[in-house]
Write a protein that holds these residues in place. Structure first.
Motif, PDB file in Angstrom:
ATOM      1  N   ALA A 176       0.832  -1.204   0.000  1.00 29.32           N
ATOM      2  CA  ALA A 176       0.000   0.000   0.000  1.00 29.32           C
ATOM      3  C   ALA A 176       0.867   1.255   0.000  1.00 29.32           C
ATOM      4  CB  ALA A 176      -0.921  -0.004   1.216  1.00 29.32           C
ATOM      5  N   THR A 177       1.941   1.232   0.779  1.00 28.91           N
ATOM      6  CA  THR A 177       2.845   2.383   0.843  1.00 28.91           C
ATOM      7  C   THR A 177       3.546   2.604  -0.493  1.00 28.91           C
ATOM      8  OG1 THR A 177       3.231   1.911   3.190  1.00 28.91           O
ATOM      9  CG2 THR A 177       4.756   3.428   2.118  1.00 28.91           C
ATOM     10  N   LEU A 178       3.936   1.526  -1.146  1.00 32.30           N
ATOM     11  CA  LEU A 178       4.578   1.644  -2.455  1.00 32.30           C
ATOM     12  C   LEU A 178       3.610   2.208  -3.491  1.00 32.30           C
ATOM     13  CD1 LEU A 178       6.721  -1.616  -2.729  1.00 32.30           C
ATOM     14  CD2 LEU A 178       7.499   0.701  -2.202  1.00 32.30           C
ATOM     15  N   ILE A 179       2.366   1.740  -3.472  1.00 29.55           N
ATOM     16  CA  ILE A 179       1.362   2.269  -4.399  1.00 29.55           C
ATOM     17  C   ILE A 179       1.196   3.768  -4.184  1.00 29.55           C
ATOM     18  CG2 ILE A 179      -1.101   2.261  -4.965  1.00 29.55           C
ATOM     19  CD1 ILE A 179      -1.084  -0.755  -4.367  1.00 29.55           C
ATOM     20  N   PHE A 180       1.167   4.174  -2.932  1.00 31.92           N
ATOM     21  CA  PHE A 180       1.000   5.592  -2.595  1.00 31.92           C
ATOM     22  C   PHE A 180       2.158   6.432  -3.134  1.00 31.92           C
ATOM     23  CE2 PHE A 180       1.800   9.148   0.308  1.00 31.92           C
ATOM     24  CZ  PHE A 180       0.574   9.801   0.271  1.00 31.92           C
ATOM     25  N   THR A 181       3.380   6.024  -2.841  1.00 27.47           N
ATOM     26  CA  THR A 181       4.534   6.833  -3.242  1.00 27.47           C
ATOM     27  C   THR A 181       4.805   6.761  -4.742  1.00 27.47           C
ATOM     28  OG1 THR A 181       6.025   4.988  -2.693  1.00 27.47           O
ATOM     29  CG2 THR A 181       5.664   6.652  -0.999  1.00 27.47           C
ATOM     30  N   MET A 182       4.456   5.648  -5.381  1.00 25.89           N
ATOM     31  CA  MET A 182       4.718   5.503  -6.817  1.00 25.89           C
ATOM     32  C   MET A 182       3.726   6.286  -7.681  1.00 25.89           C
ATOM     33  SD  MET A 182       7.415   3.483  -7.197  1.00 25.89           S
ATOM     34  CE  MET A 182       7.344   2.664  -8.779  1.00 25.89           C
ATOM     35  N   THR A 183       2.608   6.705  -7.080  1.00 22.52           N
ATOM     36  CA  THR A 183       1.561   7.353  -7.882  1.00 22.52           C
ATOM     37  C   THR A 183       1.216   8.765  -7.432  1.00 22.52           C
ATOM     38  OG1 THR A 183      -0.166   6.372  -6.479  1.00 22.52           O
ATOM     39  CG2 THR A 183       0.492   5.136  -8.454  1.00 22.52           C
TER      40      THR A 183
ATOM     41  N   PHE B  79       5.289  -1.824 -17.315  1.00 24.23           N
ATOM     42  CA  PHE B  79       6.072  -1.370 -16.162  1.00 24.23           C
ATOM     43  C   PHE B  79       7.512  -1.187 -16.594  1.00 24.23           C
ATOM     44  CE2 PHE B  79       8.460  -1.708 -12.216  1.00 24.23           C
ATOM     45  CZ  PHE B  79       7.713  -0.900 -11.369  1.00 24.23           C
ATOM     46  N   LYS B  80       8.048  -0.003 -16.332  1.00 21.94           N
ATOM     47  CA  LYS B  80       9.423   0.292 -16.688  1.00 21.94           C
ATOM     48  C   LYS B  80      10.182   0.783 -15.458  1.00 21.94           C
ATOM     49  CE  LYS B  80       8.251   1.784 -21.396  1.00 21.94           C
ATOM     50  NZ  LYS B  80       8.312   2.919 -22.370  1.00 21.94           N
ATOM     51  N   PHE B  81      11.440   0.359 -15.334  1.00 27.87           N
ATOM     52  CA  PHE B  81      12.291   0.863 -14.271  1.00 27.87           C
ATOM     53  C   PHE B  81      12.915   2.175 -14.727  1.00 27.87           C
ATOM     54  CE2 PHE B  81      12.156  -3.608 -13.020  1.00 27.87           C
ATOM     55  CZ  PHE B  81      11.965  -3.488 -11.655  1.00 27.87           C
ATOM     56  N   THR B  82      12.544   3.250 -14.052  1.00 32.82           N
ATOM     57  CA  THR B  82      13.101   4.557 -14.352  1.00 32.82           C
ATOM     58  C   THR B  82      13.781   5.099 -13.104  1.00 32.82           C
ATOM     59  OG1 THR B  82      11.091   5.742 -13.696  1.00 32.82           O
ATOM     60  CG2 THR B  82      11.236   4.997 -15.990  1.00 32.82           C
ATOM     61  N   ARG B  83      14.584   6.117 -13.309  1.00 38.48           N
ATOM     62  CA  ARG B  83      15.284   6.727 -12.171  1.00 38.48           C
ATOM     63  C   ARG B  83      14.289   7.275 -11.157  1.00 38.48           C
ATOM     64  NH1 ARG B  83      20.162  11.189 -12.746  1.00 38.48           N
ATOM     65  NH2 ARG B  83      20.788  11.179 -10.543  1.00 38.48           N
ATOM     66  N   SER B  84      13.256   7.937 -11.672  1.00 34.70           N
ATOM     67  CA  SER B  84      12.226   8.483 -10.794  1.00 34.70           C
ATOM     68  C   SER B  84      11.485   7.370 -10.056  1.00 34.70           C
ATOM     69  CB  SER B  84      11.238   9.311 -11.617  1.00 34.70           C
ATOM     70  OG  SER B  84      10.149   9.739 -10.834  1.00 34.70           O
ATOM     71  N   GLY B  85      11.194   6.281 -10.782  1.00 31.16           N
ATOM     72  CA  GLY B  85      10.487   5.164 -10.167  1.00 31.16           C
ATOM     73  C   GLY B  85      11.297   4.517  -9.063  1.00 31.16           C
TER      74      GLY B  85
ATOM     75  N   GLY C  32       9.126   4.985  -0.726  1.00 29.43           N
ATOM     76  CA  GLY C  32       8.045   4.169  -0.164  1.00 29.43           C
ATOM     77  C   GLY C  32       8.544   3.211   0.906  1.00 29.43           C
ATOM     78  N   THR C  33       9.689   2.605   0.665  1.00 32.74           N
ATOM     79  CA  THR C  33      10.277   1.704   1.654  1.00 32.74           C
ATOM     80  C   THR C  33      10.636   2.456   2.928  1.00 32.74           C
ATOM     81  OG1 THR C  33      11.164   0.292  -0.110  1.00 32.74           O
ATOM     82  CG2 THR C  33      12.145   0.060   2.079  1.00 32.74           C
ATOM     83  N   ALA C  34      11.210   3.655   2.764  1.00 25.79           N
ATOM     84  CA  ALA C  34      11.577   4.469   3.928  1.00 25.79           C
ATOM     85  C   ALA C  34      10.343   4.874   4.726  1.00 25.79           C
ATOM     86  CB  ALA C  34      12.345   5.699   3.471  1.00 25.79           C
ATOM     87  N   ILE C  35       9.268   5.261   4.020  1.00 21.19           N
ATOM     88  CA  ILE C  35       8.031   5.647   4.703  1.00 21.19           C
ATOM     89  C   ILE C  35       7.437   4.451   5.437  1.00 21.19           C
ATOM     90  CG2 ILE C  35       5.640   6.359   4.317  1.00 21.19           C
ATOM     91  CD1 ILE C  35       6.638   8.183   2.105  1.00 21.19           C
TER      92      ILE C  35
END
Length: 221
Positions: A87-94, A187-193, A200-203
């Motif tokens: 859930a935290t990753l979804i939040f920070t990624m979007t 899904f692409k791995f980008t610098r921003s992503g 998200g992991t830190a949060i």
């Protein structure tokens, strides 16, 4: 009167939550706030306000009279521990990514349905985050107050998706809404992503650390 006193804070927290979520999002009110602090400022302020009131609701639920609906088992703690990371990753990624199909987006005119990122898979990421949070936390909290809290927020999330879809379809027009919602799922791995993933992991780790001092209950088994 005694019943009202026992449940008074719990009821008050819910009233404040729904008032704070109905007034600022009204077009006339929101446009004035956005004119003062900008769209990103509105999103951040609205998120901070929601988090603060949500924390109050959880604390108030813990203070409400305990009425058991189902018992607690040690394995139940692992459900929110695991689900909340996603859930935290979804939040920070979007958060603050272009998304004209829901709320929480920024620079929505730059939205590309052929390159939408995670939004291509999850049209309403903030509501999905809330839904995951609600259902996951309901598992280890089987008392009446917490079931009411998490059950209502789960229902609020699902209903909110339908309401926002209906409103966006009306504002954008059926054809444009269909074009934008027909997103490419890739899904692409980008610098921003990668940076958002790390954030998200830190949060998530911060939430684990702060859960006991803020909420009063350790989330760890």
């Amino acid at each position: 009167m005694e019943l009202l006193s026992d449940w008074g804070e719990f009821i008050a927290a819910f009233v404040v939550f729904f008032v704070s979520h109905s007034i600022p999002t009204r077009p006339a009110v929101k446009s004035r706030i956005v004119a003062l602090i900008g769209p990103i400022g509105f999103t951040l302020a609205y998120s901070a306000l929601s988090t603060a009131i949500l924390t109050w609701i959880i604390v108030a639920a813990g203070r409400a009279p305990y009425v058991e609906i189902w018992g607690w088992e040690p394995w139940q703690n692992h459900v929110p521990l695991t689900a909340m990371y996603f859930a935290t990753l979804i939040f920070t990624m979007t958060l603050c990514r272009p998304n004209p199909l829901s709320f929480g987006g920024c620079n929505n005119d730059r939205f590309d349905p052929d390159n939408p990122g995670l939004i291509g898979w999850i049209r309403h990421p903030l509501l999905v985050t809330l839904l995951i949070w609600s259902l996951a936390h309901m598992v280890p909290n089987g008392d009446l107050a917490h079931v009411i809290v998490f059950g209502l927020f789960a229902a609020f999330s699902i209903l909110g998706m339908r309401i926002i879809d209906k409103r966006a379809r009306r504002i954008l027009g059926a054809d444009e809404w269909q074009r934008l919602s027909n997103t490419k799922r890739s899904f692409k791995f980008t610098r921003s992503g990668i940076m958002r993933f790390a954030l998200g992991t830190a949060i998530y780790l911060a939430l684990l650390y702060l859960h006991e001092p803020v909420i009063g209950i350790s989330p760890l088994p």
